[in-house]
Design a protein around this motif. Structure first.
Motif, short mmCIF file in Angstrom:
data_model
loop_
_atom_site.label_atom_id
_atom_site.label_comp_id
_atom_site.label_asym_id
_atom_site.label_seq_id
_atom_site.Cartn_x
_atom_site.Cartn_y
_atom_site.Cartn_z
N LEU A 191 0.84 -1.20 0.00
CA LEU A 191 0.00 0.00 0.00
C LEU A 191 0.88 1.25 0.00
N VAL A 192 0.77 2.03 -1.07
CA VAL A 192 1.59 3.23 -1.23
C VAL A 192 0.70 4.46 -0.99
N ASP A 193 1.29 5.50 -0.41
CA ASP A 193 0.53 6.74 -0.16
C ASP A 193 -0.21 7.18 -1.42
N GLY A 194 -1.46 7.50 -1.29
CA GLY A 194 -2.22 7.98 -2.46
C GLY A 194 -3.04 6.89 -3.14
N ASP A 195 -2.67 5.63 -2.89
CA ASP A 195 -3.39 4.53 -3.57
C ASP A 195 -4.88 4.55 -3.25
N LEU A 196 -5.20 4.79 -2.00
CA LEU A 196 -6.60 4.64 -1.60
C LEU A 196 -7.49 5.75 -2.15
N GLU A 197 -6.87 6.89 -2.49
CA GLU A 197 -7.65 7.92 -3.18
C GLU A 197 -8.00 7.41 -4.59
N ILE A 198 -7.06 6.68 -5.15
CA ILE A 198 -7.30 6.17 -6.52
C ILE A 198 -8.34 5.05 -6.49
N THR A 199 -8.22 4.13 -5.54
CA THR A 199 -9.16 3.00 -5.53
C THR A 199 -10.58 3.46 -5.20
N SER A 200 -10.70 4.58 -4.48
CA SER A 200 -12.03 4.99 -4.03
C SER A 200 -12.64 6.11 -4.87
N ALA A 201 -12.09 6.32 -6.07
CA ALA A 201 -12.72 7.31 -6.96
C ALA A 201 -14.19 6.91 -7.09
N PRO A 202 -15.12 7.86 -6.92
CA PRO A 202 -16.54 7.48 -6.93
C PRO A 202 -16.92 6.71 -8.19
N MET A 203 -17.62 5.62 -7.99
CA MET A 203 -18.09 4.80 -9.12
C MET A 203 -19.47 5.30 -9.54
N ASP A 204 -19.81 5.05 -10.80
CA ASP A 204 -21.15 5.42 -11.27
C ASP A 204 -22.16 4.32 -10.95
N PHE A 205 -21.68 3.11 -10.86
CA PHE A 205 -22.57 2.01 -10.49
C PHE A 205 -21.71 0.88 -9.93
N LEU A 206 -22.38 -0.03 -9.26
CA LEU A 206 -21.68 -1.21 -8.76
C LEU A 206 -22.37 -2.45 -9.31
N GLY A 207 -21.56 -3.36 -9.86
CA GLY A 207 -22.09 -4.63 -10.36
C GLY A 207 -21.97 -5.69 -9.28
N ILE A 208 -23.02 -6.48 -9.16
CA ILE A 208 -23.06 -7.54 -8.14
C ILE A 208 -23.18 -8.88 -8.85
N ASN A 209 -22.25 -9.79 -8.58
CA ASN A 209 -22.35 -11.15 -9.09
C ASN A 209 -22.72 -12.06 -7.93
N TYR A 210 -23.83 -12.73 -8.04
CA TYR A 210 -24.28 -13.59 -6.93
C TYR A 210 -24.74 -14.96 -7.45
N TYR A 211 -24.29 -16.00 -6.75
CA TYR A 211 -24.70 -17.37 -7.09
C TYR A 211 -25.25 -18.14 -5.90
N THR A 212 -24.56 -18.04 -4.75
CA THR A 212 -24.90 -18.90 -3.61
C THR A 212 -24.34 -18.28 -2.33
N PRO A 213 -24.98 -18.52 -1.20
CA PRO A 213 -24.40 -17.99 0.04
C PRO A 213 -23.34 -18.94 0.62
N GLU A 214 -22.56 -18.42 1.54
CA GLU A 214 -21.53 -19.25 2.21
C GLU A 214 -21.79 -19.25 3.70
N PHE A 215 -21.89 -20.44 4.27
CA PHE A 215 -22.06 -20.56 5.72
C PHE A 215 -20.72 -20.98 6.32
N VAL A 216 -20.40 -20.40 7.44
CA VAL A 216 -19.12 -20.72 8.08
C VAL A 216 -19.34 -21.09 9.54
N ALA A 217 -18.44 -21.93 10.05
CA ALA A 217 -18.49 -22.32 11.46
C ALA A 217 -17.09 -22.25 12.04
N ALA A 218 -17.03 -22.00 13.33
CA ALA A 218 -15.72 -21.87 13.99
C ALA A 218 -14.99 -23.20 14.05
N SER A 219 -15.76 -24.29 13.95
CA SER A 219 -15.13 -25.60 14.05
C SER A 219 -16.09 -26.66 13.51
#
Ligand code: FCB
Length: 465
Positions: A277-305
């Motif tokens: 992570l270099v100074d300034g990177d996060l300003e670049i990654t967070s440039a406002p987007m016009d839309f967000l695409g969502i890809n969804y297929y299945t949920p994930e369940f997790v357990a501690a053990s």
């Protein structure tokens, strides 16, 4: 009968594909090799030894495929551009023949009244860039920016909806952490650096597209996971928090908030010091987007053990995800599954849309992928009676409709996929299309789900069954 449609006026109906999965012609038109060519040719990596040829031979048949899209009443088509067709070496010389192919595709779409939605990176990294270090290497993000500039200059007069990167999680973690996808590396620290550079590349490409000054809407297609704790215990909740961090927030925080989540940095401290992570990177990654695409297929369940759980429900081993504790596992809920083994649960669709609606500050949302694989066959009458796929689509789209009614700014939906195609490590064995493809003859057959979807796209209401 009420006149009110199930979906709002102007809701966009589309279907999606990706270059390597459908184009074929991997050595034609000046295209250079990609990491998926190399990976597929490596014995044992792709089921059945399948490669990117012939795929759907879409490189030659694109005009017929656009005609199919018209038949399906699509308002938009999400496709990806193969970087190795545009800049075969990954950097340097531009291959005009590659640009010409996408020029023709875009013109054919526009002539058919179908909006082109272009993804710049759907996993086919030019092999020379992998040889130089791939996504763990910072320079790749800058080469991606250069490539994005070339494509935006060439197509930006006609393409106004852009997705920079498809599913950065898959690229980074399947590609560099567990090795299930190209380039097949297993290096936890490298995978984290790759994830960061994909986000950086996204931000740089966004700047490049906007620098053309043409009207452009830019986003990315994110496979936000729906992570649920298996049981009500605090330990399962903690496992879910950790999994959500490395699966979701490690992407959405840099994109939407301009920071990495503190708990994730702490959880992963034994793997990486985040010195990529270099100074300034996060300003670049967070440039406002016009839309967000969502890809969804299945949920994930997790357990501690896995202790005390029905072993039939525990999938895989402890330490199931990057940074997971040694006992943490994925658990299935015993729901019906698709041919991928993915559990069918439309409530996950509702949850993911609502969560991102809350987190993304009101920008437009699109489902950029959703669909299912089943073992389709063509009947003697030339039909594909894929009732299970229709049920999958209907269930998920009813969940999407509920999300719209609850106020989510969901503006459209892209089915995965237009055509049966090369399903990555599963080769041609898994069929996701609304249209069946016979890979021997390249014959296309619209499945029952395709007819069903065509009616929905035409009317904006669920077909009566
Ligand atoms: C997604 C990919 C897409 C396709 C579907 C089934 O992860 O983006 O290319 O393979 O899964």
């Amino acid at each position: 009968m009420s006149n009110r449609n199930d979906f709002p006026e102007g809701f966009l109906w589309g279907a999606a594909t990706a270059s390597f999965q459908i184009e074929g012609a991997t050595t034609e038109g000046g295209r250079g090799p990609s990491i998926w060519d190399t990976f597929a040719k490596t014995p044992g990596k792709v089921l059945g030894g399948d490669t990117g040829d012939p795929a759907d031979d879409h490189y030659h048949r694109y005009a017929d495929d656009v005609a199919l899209m018209s038949q399906l009443n699509l308002g938009a088509y999400r496709f990806s551009i193969a970087w190795p067709r545009i800049i075969p070496e990954g950097t340097g010389a531009v291959n005009q023949e590659g640009i010409d192919f996408y020029d023709r595709l875009v013109d054919t779409l526009l002539a058919a009244g179908i909006q082109p939605w272009a993804t710049l990176y759907h996993w086919d990294l030019p092999q020379p860039l992998e040889d130089a270090g791939g996504w763990p290497h910072r320079d790749t993000a800058y080469r991606f920016r250069d490539y994005a500039q070339v494509v935006a200059d060439a197509l930006g007069d006609r393409v106004s909806n852009w997705m920079t990167v498809n599913e950065p999680w898959c690229s980074a973690f399947l590609g560099y952490q567990n090795g299930h996808h190209a380039p097949g590396h297993k290096d936890d620290a490298a995978a984290l650096a790759a994830a960061h550079h994909l986000l950086l590349g996204h931000g740089l490409a966004t700047e490049a597209i906007r620098s053309t000054g043409r009207p452009a809407r830019v986003g990315l297609a994110h496979n936000q996971a729906v992570i649920r704790p298996h049981g009500p215990s605090a330990a399962d909740a903690r496992a879910a928090r950790r999994a959500d961090g490395v699966r979701n927030r490690i992407f959405t925080d840099p994109l939407l908030k301009g920071r990495y989540p503190a708990d994730v940095i702490e959880d992963l401290a034994h793997i990486s010091d985040f010195s990529f992570l270099v100074d300034g990177d996060l300003e670049i990654t967070s440039a406002p987007m016009d839309f967000l695409g969502i890809n969804y297929y299945t949920p994930e369940f997790v357990a501690a053990s896995a202790k005390g759980l029905d072993p039939a429900l525990v999938s895989g081993e402890g330490g199931a995800w990057l940074g997971a504790e040694p006992e943490e596992v994925h658990v299935s809920q015993g729901l019906p599954v698709t041919h991928m083994g993915w559990e069918i649960d439309p409530t996950g669709m509702y949850d993911v849309i609502m969560r991102l609606a809350g987190e993304s500050g009101g920008i437009d949302l699109y489902v950029t992928e959703n669909g299912c694989a089943f073992e389709d066959t063509v009947t003697e009458d030339g039909e594909v009676n894929d009732t299970e796929r229709i049920a999958y689509y209907e269930g998920h789209l009813r969940a999407a409709k509920e999300a719209v009614e609850a106020g989510a700014p969901l503006r459209g939906y892209f089915a995965w996929s237009l055509l049966d195609n090369f399903e990555w490590a599963w080769g041609y064995s898994r069929r996701f299309g609304l249209v069946h493809v016979d890979y021997e003859t390249q014959k296309r057959t619209v499945k029952d789900s395709g007819h069903w979807y065509a009616e929905l796209a035409k009317t904006g209401s669920f077909p009566q069954r």
